[in-house]
Design a protein around this motif. Structure first.
Motif, PDB file in Angstrom:
ATOM      1  N   PRO A 117      39.465  37.541  20.542  1.00 53.28           N
ATOM      2  CA  PRO A 117      39.690  38.967  20.840  1.00 53.28           C
ATOM      3  C   PRO A 117      39.489  39.311  22.319  1.00 53.28           C
ATOM      4  N   GLN A 118      38.488  38.704  22.958  1.00 49.05           N
ATOM      5  CA  GLN A 118      38.263  38.973  24.370  1.00 49.05           C
ATOM      6  C   GLN A 118      39.428  38.452  25.218  1.00 49.05           C
ATOM      7  N   TYR A 119      39.931  37.293  24.859  1.00 52.15           N
ATOM      8  CA  TYR A 119      41.058  36.736  25.611  1.00 52.15           C
ATOM      9  C   TYR A 119      42.340  37.514  25.346  1.00 52.15           C
ATOM     10  N   TYR A 120      42.472  38.026  24.135  1.00 53.22           N
ATOM     11  CA  TYR A 120      43.639  38.864  23.833  1.00 53.22           C
ATOM     12  C   TYR A 120      43.648  40.086  24.752  1.00 53.22           C
ATOM     13  N   GLN A 121      42.473  40.610  25.005  1.00 49.58           N
ATOM     14  CA  GLN A 121      42.374  41.772  25.892  1.00 49.58           C
ATOM     15  C   GLN A 121      42.835  41.424  27.303  1.00 49.58           C
ATOM     16  N   ALA A 137      45.497  44.040  28.529  1.00 46.58           N
ATOM     17  CA  ALA A 137      44.869  45.183  29.201  1.00 46.58           C
ATOM     18  C   ALA A 137      45.280  45.255  30.672  1.00 46.58           C
ATOM     19  N   PRO A 138      45.040  46.398  31.309  1.00 50.56           N
ATOM     20  CA  PRO A 138      45.198  46.468  32.766  1.00 50.56           C
ATOM     21  C   PRO A 138      44.195  45.533  33.434  1.00 50.56           C
ATOM     22  N   ILE A 139      44.583  44.929  34.529  1.00 49.44           N
ATOM     23  CA  ILE A 139      43.680  44.025  35.225  1.00 49.44           C
ATOM     24  C   ILE A 139      42.461  44.781  35.736  1.00 49.44           C
ATOM     25  N   SER A 140      42.615  46.065  36.026  1.00 52.04           N
ATOM     26  CA  SER A 140      41.476  46.854  36.492  1.00 52.04           C
ATOM     27  C   SER A 140      40.387  46.925  35.428  1.00 52.04           C
ATOM     28  N   PHE A 170      34.926  45.126  33.979  1.00 50.25           N
ATOM     29  CA  PHE A 170      33.937  44.570  33.048  1.00 50.25           C
ATOM     30  C   PHE A 170      33.066  43.517  33.737  1.00 50.25           C
ATOM     31  N   TRP A 171      33.673  42.745  34.633  1.00 57.51           N
ATOM     32  CA  TRP A 171      32.953  41.637  35.257  1.00 57.51           C
ATOM     33  C   TRP A 171      32.242  42.020  36.551  1.00 57.51           C
ATOM     34  N   PHE A 172      32.841  42.905  37.338  1.00 57.53           N
ATOM     35  CA  PHE A 172      32.350  43.111  38.703  1.00 57.53           C
ATOM     36  C   PHE A 172      32.210  44.593  39.042  1.00 57.53           C
ATOM     37  N   GLU A 173      31.474  44.840  40.151  1.00 62.73           N
ATOM     38  CA  GLU A 173      31.287  46.207  40.623  1.00 62.73           C
ATOM     39  C   GLU A 173      31.768  46.425  42.063  1.00 62.73           C
TER      40      GLU A 173
END
Length: 583
Positions: free
Chosen positions: A220-224, A228-231, A236-239
Motif C-alpha cells: 500500500p505504501q508503494y502504491y501511494q 500520489a503527488p511527489i510533494s 512524508f519523508w522530509f521537512e
C-alpha cells in the motif's frame, strides 16, 4: 560537418560507424546499396530503432534501418552547432540503458565509454547563509556520510531520514525493474484468443506477481508512491525545502506536471530506475556526447549485418488485407518487408504513415488522444569559462570543481517555486522563473570544447507548446525566454552572460520538428498512469503489436516509455522475432 555526399564522421574515442548519406550504408567498410526487399525494416535510427535492428539482425532477420535525418541517433546525437563545440543536442545524460543491452550487444567492446559523476547533484541557493555567510548550497554524492552532512545544514532530521528513503525507493525499483524487460500482458490475445493463447498471455502477469511478492506488506505504501503527488511523498519523508525541491525535479522533469500533480511520483521512480557501472540510480556522461552511444549501437547492429541508411524518409507504411508489406520512401522507392518496426512516435506511425482505412476507428481515436504535452525548452550554450557560483566560487586556475560535474539545479529553493512555474505555463506563459537543470559535460570530457571553454546543457521548464491566445513561438519569443533563463543563471553565477559565445534554443515545437518528438515530449507521450503498461500507447495494443499484422511500435511511445533506455527496442524486437517464426 562533412558535406552531404561524404562519409559522416563523428569524432569519438573509437572509429565511427560509416553511414552513407542518402543512398548507401556500410557494415564492413564497403558501400552497400539499399535493397528492395528485407525481412525487417526499422523506421528511424533513434537509439531504440538501433537496438531493435541489432536484435533483429542478431536473430537472423535481414534488417534495414531507414533514417530521415543526415545523422543516426534520434534525440541521442552529438552535433557541432557552434564551431569547435560538440553538444549532446537533445538527450544529455545516460543511466537508464538496460544492462542486458550492454552485455548482449557488447557495447563496451564496440567503444562505449561512460563517465560516472560523483558528486551528482548541486543545488546553489540565492539566499544568504547563516551567521552572515554568503549563499550556501546542497551537494549530494555517493558518499552517504558526506551527503548527510550536506543535508544536515538544513535539517538534522532529514539527514537521518535520507538513507531510509533511499532504501525504501531502492526496494520499489528492484520490484518494478523486471517489468521493464517484459512485454505487457497481451490483452487482445487474452480477450479474443484460444484457450492456449489465453494461457500464454497470462504468462505476462508473472513480473507483476513477483513485484507484489517483493513489496510484501508495504505494497500500500508503494502504491501511494506510484499514484500520489511527489510533494505528498516527499513531505512524508522530509521537512527541508531545498532537499524536497531537488528530489521533486526528478518527479516532473520532461513532464507537464507540478510536484502537486497526482502520479508525479512515478515519473520520479522512472528517473531513479537506472544504473551506471553497477550503481543504482547513478547518471553519467558519454565520452564524445550522446551521439557516441548511438554510434556504438549502430556499430553493434552493423557488425551483425544490419544496414543503416540516412536521408531516407519513409512516406508510407504499405499494407494489404491487414498485413504489412513494407514501406514507401518520400522519393517513391518501395522497400518490401515482412516486418516493419517503427521507432517513430505513435502519432506519426499510425496517424501519418499508416493509411487510416487500415486501422480500427477506436484505435485511431485513442492514438489521437495520446497526451504528448511537453514543458521542455532545451538550450545548448558555448561558454569561454566555467560558471562561477556565489555559493561555491571557482578557483583561480579555472579548473572544474566537483560541483561542475553535477546536475546543477537552479530555481529549486522550494517546491512552490516549481509549482508556480508550472502554473504559468499551464496558462500559455513561459515561466518567469523556470526550473533549470544545468549540466557541463566538458567538465569531465574536455574533448567536447576548445581548451579553456565548455559546453553547457540547460534543460528548462516550463514552456508551453503554444503560447497564450494560440500564438506560435517566433524568434522574439524564443530569444526572450532564453534571455530570461540567462538572467536567472546570472543571479546564481555572476558573469555567466558575459561568458557566452553562442547558444542553440530549442522550444517544444523545435524539438518536435527536428527530432520527431511529438509536442516536444522527450518520452513520445506523457508517463502518466493512464498511459503506462496495459495502456501504452492504447489499451489492447501494449504488446508492441498493432492492428496491422507485422507492424510493431519500437519507440518510446510503447512500454516501458521514454528515456535512453533501449528496453522498448529490445522488447519489440523479441516479440517480432517470435511472431516471424510463425509466419
Amino acid at each position: 560537418m562533412a558535406s552531404r555526399h561524404s562519409w559522416w564522421l563523428l569524432r569519438t574515442a573509437r572509429p565511427p560507424v560509416r553511414i552513407w548519406w542518402g543512398c548507401r550504408a556500410s557494415h564492413s567498410g564497403a558501400g552497400v546499396a539499399l535493397k528492395r526487399e528485407y525481412d525487417a525494416v526499422v523506421i528511424g535510427a533513434g537509439h531504440n530503432g538501433l537496438v531493435a535492428a541489432a536484435y533483429l539482425q542478431k536473430g537472423g532477420l535481414k534488417t534495414a534501418v531507414l533514417e530521415k535525418r543526415h545523422i543516426v541517433g534520434g534525440a541521442a546525437v552529438t552535433e557541432e552547432i557552434i564551431p569547435g563545440f560538440r553538444f549532446s543536442r537533445a538527450s544529455y545524460l545516460l543511466s537508464l540503458l538496460r544492462p542486458q543491452i550492454y552485455s548482449e550487444l557488447e557495447l563496451k567492446k564496440h567503444g562505449l565509454k561512460v563517465l560516472p559523476r560523483d558528486p551528482y547533484s548541486f543545488v546553489p541557493l540565492l539566499k544568504d547563509g547563516q551567521c552572515g555567510k554568503g549563499p550556501h548550497s546542497l551537494l549530494m554524492g555517493n558518499n552517504m556520510v558526506d551527503t548527510q552532512s550536506q543535508i544536515a545544514q538544513f535539517s538534522e532530521k532529514d539527514a537521518e531520514a535520507f538513507p531510509k528513503y533511499e532504501a525504501f525507493m531502492s526496494r520499489l525499483v528492484s520490484a518494478i525493474d523486471p517489468l521493464l524487460d517484459a512485454c505487457p500482458v497481451d490483452m487482445a490475445m487474452f480477450s479474443h484468443g484460444s484457450l492456449l493463447q489465453k494461457l500464454r498471455a497470462l504468462q505476462g502477469l508473472k513480473p507483476l506477481v513477483r513485484a507484489g511478492f517483493t513489496l510484501g506488506k508495504q505494497l500500500p505504501q508503494y502504491y501511494q508512491v506510484l499514484t500520489a503527488p511527489i510533494s505528498k511523498i516527499l513531505d512524508f519523508w522530509f521537512e527541508s525545502e531545498p532537499l524536497k525541491a531537488m528530489l521533486a525535479t526528478d518527479g516532473v522533469i520532461g513532464a507537464m506536471l507540478s510536484p502537486h500533480t497526482p502520479g508525479s511520483g512515478y515519473v520520479l521512480l522512472h528517473h531513479v530506475m537506472g544504473q551506471l557501472e553497477g550503481r543504482q540510480g547513478a547518471w553519467g556522461y558519454v565520452t564524445g556526447g550522446m551521439g557516441a552511444l548511438s554510434q556504438t549501437l549502430a556499430r553493434a547492429a552493423t557488425t551483425h549485418g544490419a544496414e543503416i541508411f540516412t536521408e531516407k524518409a519513409v512516406d508510407q507504411i504499405l499494407s494489404s488485407k491487414g498485413k504489412v508489406q513494407g514501406v514507401r520512401l518520400q522519393d517513391g522507392t518501395e522497400v518490401k518487408s515482412r516486418l516493419v518496426l517503427s521507432n517513430a512516435s505513435p502519432q506519426l506511425t499510425f496517424l501519418e504513415l499508416t493509411p487510416q482505412e487500415q486501422l480500427p476507428l477506436e484505435f485511431v481515436q485513442r492514438i489521437s488522444q495520446f497526451d504528448t504535452r511537453s514543458p521542455v525548452t532545451k538550450i545548448n550554450v558555448a561558454v569561454d569559462r566555467l560558471p562561477n557560483f556565489l555559493a561555491a566560487p571557482n578557483t583561480r586556475d579555472g579548473r572544474p570543481l566537483p560541483h561542475h560535474q553535477c546536475s546543477i539545479h537552479l530555481n529549486c529553493e522550494d517546491m512552490q517555486t516549481l509549482h508556480q512555474a508550472f502554473e504559468e505555463a499551464s496558462h500559455g506563459r513561459p515561466s518567469s522563473r523556470p526550473m533549470i537543470e544545468m549540466c557541463i559535460p566538458s567538465a569531465l570530457d574536455p574533448t567536447l570544447a576548445p581548451p579553456g571553454c565548455h559546453v553547457v546543457s540547460l534543460f528548462t521548464q516550463y514552456t508551453p507548446y503554444t503560447l497564450a491566445g494560440g500564438k506560435p513561438w517566433g524568434h522574439h519569443e524564443r530569444e526572450d525566454f532564453a534571455n530570461r533563463v540567462f538572467d536567472c543563471i546570472e543571479a546564481y553565477a555572476p558573469g555567466f552572460k558575459a561568458s557566452v559565445i553562442g547558444r542553440d534554443v530549442l522550444t517544444p515545437p523545435d524539438l518536435e520538428q527536428i527530432f520527431g518528438l511529438p509536442g516536444g515530449n522527450i518520452f513520445h507521450g506523457a508517463m502518466s498512469l493512464d498511459q503506462l503498461y496495459f495502456a501504452r500507447p492504447a489499451p489492447f495494443y501494449s504488446s508492441y503489436r498493432s492492428p496491422i499484422q507485422g507492424l510493431y511500435l519500437c519507440g518510446s511511445g510503447a512500454h516501458p516509455g521514454g528515456g535512453v533506455m533501449g528496453a522498448v527496442g529490445r522488447n519489440a524486437a523479441r516479440v517480432a522475432l517470435e511472431d516471424f517464426k510463425k509466419l
